[in-house]
Design an enzyme around this catalytic site. Structure first.
Site, PDB file in Angstrom:
ATOM      1  N   GLU A 162      -2.432   5.019   2.989  1.00  0.00           N
ATOM      2  CA  GLU A 162      -2.276   3.646   2.501  1.00  0.00           C
ATOM      3  C   GLU A 162      -3.578   3.009   2.037  1.00  0.00           C
ATOM      4  O   GLU A 162      -3.578   2.197   1.112  1.00  0.00           O
ATOM      5  CB  GLU A 162      -1.611   2.776   3.582  1.00  0.00           C
ATOM      6  CG  GLU A 162      -0.141   3.101   3.823  1.00  0.00           C
ATOM      7  CD  GLU A 162       0.093   4.250   4.797  1.00  0.00           C
ATOM      8  OE1 GLU A 162      -0.901   4.844   5.282  1.00  0.00           O
ATOM      9  OE2 GLU A 162       1.272   4.559   5.068  1.00  0.00           O
TER      10      GLU A 162
ATOM     11  N   GLU B 174      -0.427  -8.991  -1.526  1.00  0.00           N
ATOM     12  CA  GLU B 174      -1.117  -8.470  -0.329  1.00  0.00           C
ATOM     13  C   GLU B 174      -2.289  -7.565  -0.754  1.00  0.00           C
ATOM     14  O   GLU B 174      -2.398  -6.395  -0.367  1.00  0.00           O
ATOM     15  CB  GLU B 174      -0.160  -7.728   0.605  1.00  0.00           C
ATOM     16  CG  GLU B 174      -0.681  -7.571   2.024  1.00  0.00           C
ATOM     17  CD  GLU B 174       0.252  -6.716   2.886  1.00  0.00           C
ATOM     18  OE1 GLU B 174       0.344  -5.510   2.650  1.00  0.00           O
ATOM     19  OE2 GLU B 174       0.873  -7.280   3.807  1.00  0.00           O
TER      20      GLU B 174
ATOM     21  N   ARG C 279       1.636   7.664  10.753  1.00  0.00           N
ATOM     22  CA  ARG C 279       1.315   9.094  10.700  1.00  0.00           C
ATOM     23  C   ARG C 279       0.142   9.441  11.610  1.00  0.00           C
ATOM     24  O   ARG C 279       0.101  10.497  12.212  1.00  0.00           O
ATOM     25  CB  ARG C 279       0.925   9.481   9.273  1.00  0.00           C
ATOM     26  CG  ARG C 279       2.093   9.585   8.344  1.00  0.00           C
ATOM     27  CD  ARG C 279       1.642  10.190   7.022  1.00  0.00           C
ATOM     28  NE  ARG C 279       2.733  10.151   6.056  1.00  0.00           N
ATOM     29  CZ  ARG C 279       3.042   9.075   5.332  1.00  0.00           C
ATOM     30  NH1 ARG C 279       2.347   7.970   5.463  1.00  0.00           N
ATOM     31  NH2 ARG C 279       4.042   9.112   4.486  1.00  0.00           N
TER      32      ARG C 279
ATOM     33  N   HIS D 107       5.250   4.083  14.402  1.00  0.00           N
ATOM     34  CA  HIS D 107       5.717   4.967  13.331  1.00  0.00           C
ATOM     35  C   HIS D 107       4.600   5.556  12.468  1.00  0.00           C
ATOM     36  O   HIS D 107       4.865   6.310  11.546  1.00  0.00           O
ATOM     37  CB  HIS D 107       6.694   4.217  12.418  1.00  0.00           C
ATOM     38  CG  HIS D 107       6.025   3.195  11.536  1.00  0.00           C
ATOM     39  ND1 HIS D 107       5.706   3.439  10.233  1.00  0.00           N
ATOM     40  CD2 HIS D 107       5.578   1.954  11.797  1.00  0.00           C
ATOM     41  CE1 HIS D 107       5.121   2.375   9.716  1.00  0.00           C
ATOM     42  NE2 HIS D 107       5.027   1.461  10.647  1.00  0.00           N
TER      43      HIS D 107
ATOM     44  N   ASP E 104       0.797  -1.227   0.000  1.00  0.00           N
ATOM     45  CA  ASP E 104       0.000   0.000   0.000  1.00  0.00           C
ATOM     46  C   ASP E 104       0.825   1.271   0.000  1.00  0.00           C
ATOM     47  O   ASP E 104       0.377   2.327   0.427  1.00  0.00           O
ATOM     48  CB  ASP E 104      -0.884  -0.005   1.254  1.00  0.00           C
ATOM     49  CG  ASP E 104      -0.076  -0.132   2.546  1.00  0.00           C
ATOM     50  OD1 ASP E 104       1.162   0.010   2.491  1.00  0.00           O
ATOM     51  OD2 ASP E 104      -0.678  -0.369   3.602  1.00  0.00           O
TER      52      ASP E 104
ATOM     53  N   HIS F  39      11.747   4.209  15.006  1.00  0.00           N
ATOM     54  CA  HIS F  39      11.720   4.599  13.597  1.00  0.00           C
ATOM     55  C   HIS F  39      12.436   5.949  13.481  1.00  0.00           C
ATOM     56  O   HIS F  39      12.288   6.796  14.365  1.00  0.00           O
ATOM     57  CB  HIS F  39      10.256   4.716  13.165  1.00  0.00           C
ATOM     58  CG  HIS F  39      10.046   4.653  11.692  1.00  0.00           C
ATOM     59  ND1 HIS F  39      10.130   5.755  10.900  1.00  0.00           N
ATOM     60  CD2 HIS F  39       9.774   3.611  10.871  1.00  0.00           C
ATOM     61  CE1 HIS F  39       9.901   5.390   9.641  1.00  0.00           C
ATOM     62  NE2 HIS F  39       9.675   4.099   9.598  1.00  0.00           N
TER      63      HIS F  39
HETATM   64  N1  UDP Z   1      11.111  -4.378  11.388  1.00  0.00           N
HETATM   65  C1  UDP Z   1      12.507  -4.497  11.288  1.00  0.00           C
HETATM   66  N2  UDP Z   1      13.279  -3.752  12.160  1.00  0.00           N
HETATM   67  C2  UDP Z   1      12.744  -2.897  13.077  1.00  0.00           C
HETATM   68  C3  UDP Z   1      11.327  -2.767  13.154  1.00  0.00           C
HETATM   69  C4  UDP Z   1      10.547  -3.525  12.284  1.00  0.00           C
HETATM   70  O1  UDP Z   1      13.022  -5.253  10.464  1.00  0.00           O
HETATM   71  O2  UDP Z   1      13.499  -2.268  13.809  1.00  0.00           O
HETATM   72  C5  UDP Z   1      10.272  -5.150  10.449  1.00  0.00           C
HETATM   73  C6  UDP Z   1       9.140  -5.929  11.064  1.00  0.00           C
HETATM   74  O3  UDP Z   1       9.547  -7.227  11.409  1.00  0.00           O
HETATM   75  C7  UDP Z   1       8.086  -5.935   9.976  1.00  0.00           C
HETATM   76  C8  UDP Z   1       8.369  -4.699   9.195  1.00  0.00           C
HETATM   77  O4  UDP Z   1       9.651  -4.221   9.586  1.00  0.00           O
HETATM   78  O5  UDP Z   1       8.249  -7.033   9.088  1.00  0.00           O
HETATM   79  C9  UDP Z   1       7.309  -3.663   9.491  1.00  0.00           C
HETATM   80  O6  UDP Z   1       7.648  -2.489   8.905  1.00  0.00           O
HETATM   81  P1  UDP Z   1       6.985  -1.121   9.348  1.00  0.00           P
HETATM   82  O7  UDP Z   1       6.493  -1.246  10.746  1.00  0.00           O
HETATM   83  O8  UDP Z   1       7.984  -0.073   9.000  1.00  0.00           O
HETATM   84  O9  UDP Z   1       5.801  -0.935   8.305  1.00  0.00           O
HETATM   85  P2  UDP Z   1       4.305  -1.472   8.221  1.00  0.00           P
HETATM   86  O10 UDP Z   1       4.328  -2.944   8.378  1.00  0.00           O
HETATM   87  O11 UDP Z   1       3.502  -0.765   9.266  1.00  0.00           O
HETATM   88  O12 UDP Z   1       3.883  -1.072   6.841  1.00  0.00           O
END
Ligand code: UDP
Length: 372
Positions: free
Chosen positions: A133, A119, A216, A214, A97, A246
């Site tokens: 998103e 996804e 918004r 993280h 997204d 983050h």
């Molecule tokens: N993740 C990582 N290191 C970190 C924090 C998260 O590798 O310090 C991984 C986590 O395992 C997951 C992904 O990053 O697979 C999630 O990414 P994020 O939270 O940035 O984005 P979202 O999933 O909310 O789109």
């Protein structure tokens, strides 16, 4: 004509969720493959690509300081369009997204190249949560002709939007494949497996609460409520918090100012995926607003308190492994204390059952891509 797949990655979660697919495709002899990094998030993306041994064939290196959505979007459409014109793939694969996924789909449409969406079908029903998103994902869905829905619920959402059944493949979420691969890397490497020994030694029997934040929607008042709740939770001596912050200053600076000197807080930079996976597996519970972390935690039987008002991933809540607490101070404290103090509540949420995937999503996706 030989198939030529063009796979786009822009951010950390896209790289995590696509590396199992990319590495399988690399092993296919009859398919040409171009991996294109937009590098919408440079550092976090590179961390994962390196670990997964994926070297992009094209790197648009789009990230600038203070990038706003308008500029990012127009630049991405233009740059991706130029590459498509040059490379002329037969199909484009996007994930999730992000601005990269949305503009990748749009540029492909302008160049009349079919799009596969990994996804697909997650919907909150609110175009402002998650923002932007929800709309990014809907735009991709309206262009794609092949939809890889992680769950039956996601497939139903697509059918409700009149996507024909034969274009929907229920595959599971590739994040579970990635998690299993990363855990195997950790288990096979004593150096990776010992990465958190210092934290383990320092905190002995304390229960580790893993926190990530993280989104918004939580910037501003939400983050303040969350940090207030964490301070209250930290009054208990039996917990330690590990918080890979983050880099976005809207969250990073608040956590750093309020928590970095606390003796039972480990405030770190974003972790390598393998280190994050080890951390998840040693934690007692997870407080997060991340999408991917919600999907990963049930594989290790870790209860998740989701710091969002709504989620486009309700399968965890329905399966009883996650609970929505928003950025509400009282709810965060109350539900955390319940999990710390009430063994039955904890056991009910800590089942190792993952409603998001079984670890075989990338196999199913690659098969469908080869058959398309
Ligand atoms: N993740 C990582 N290191 C970190 C924090 C998260 O590798 O310090 C991984 C986590 O395992 C997951 C992904 O990053 O697979 C999630 O990414 P994020 O939270 O940035 O984005 P979202 O999933 O909310 O789109």
């Amino acid at each position: 004509m030989q198939k030529h797949l063009f796979v786009l990655v822009g951010t950390r979660p896209e790289a995590i969720k696509l590396f199992p697919v990319i590495n399988r495709l690399k092993a296919e002899k009859d398919v040409a493959l171009t991996v294109c990094a937009t590098a919408q998030h440079r550092h976090l993306l590179d961390q994962v690509l390196k670990l997964a041994k994926v070297t992009p064939d094209v790197d648009l290196n789009i990230m600038t300081a203070n990038q706003n959505l308008d500029r990012l979007t127009s630049q991405l459409v233009e740059d991706i369009g130029e590459v498509l014109e040059r490379v002329k793939p037969t199909r484009v694969v996007v994930q999730g997204d992000t601005a990269t996924a949305m503009t990748g789909a749009l540029a492909s449409y302008y160049h009349r190249i079919p799009v596969s969406h990994v996804e697909a079908g997650l919907r909150s029903g609110d175009i402002y949560a998650p923002w932007p998103e929800e709309v990014n994902r809907k735009i991709v869905g309206s262009i794609a002709d092949q939809h890889f829905a992680p769950t039956q619920r996601a497939a139903s959402a697509l059918r409700a939007e009149n996507v024909p059944d034969e274009r929907i493949h229920v595959t599971g979420n590739t994040v579970v494949d990635a998690l299993i691969l990363a855990k195997a890397m950790v288990d096979a490497d004593p150096d990776l497996a010992s990465r958190w020994d210092g934290v383990r030694a320092r905190h002995g029997n304390r229960r580790i609460i893993l926190v990530t934040c993280h989104r918004r929607e939580n910037f501003g008042g939400g983050v303040l409520n969350i940090v207030n709740a964490l301070e209250t939770i930290l009054k208990r001596e039996d917990v330690a918090i590990v918080l890979p912050a983050h880099p976005n200053p809207n969250v990073h600076d608040v956590f750093a100012a309020r928590l970095s000197n606390h003796p039972r807080v480990v405030l770190t930079s974003p972790q390598e995926y393998t280190d994050f996976v080890s951390l998840l597996s040693m934690s007692y519970l997870v407080l997060t607003d991340s999408g991917g972390v919600q999907e990963e935690a049930p594989t290790f039987g870790k209860p998740v308190l989701v710091m969002r008002e709504t989620t486009e991933r309700p399968e965890g809540v329905e399966a009883g492994t996650a609970r929505l607490v928003g950025s509400d101070y009282d709810k965060i404290v109350e539900e955390t204390f319940r999990l710390l103090d009430d063994e039955d509540s904890y056991a009910a949420m800590a089942r190792t059952h993952n409603p998001f995937g079984d670890g075989h999503a990338s196999e199913r996706i690659v098969k469908a891509l080869l058959d398309a």
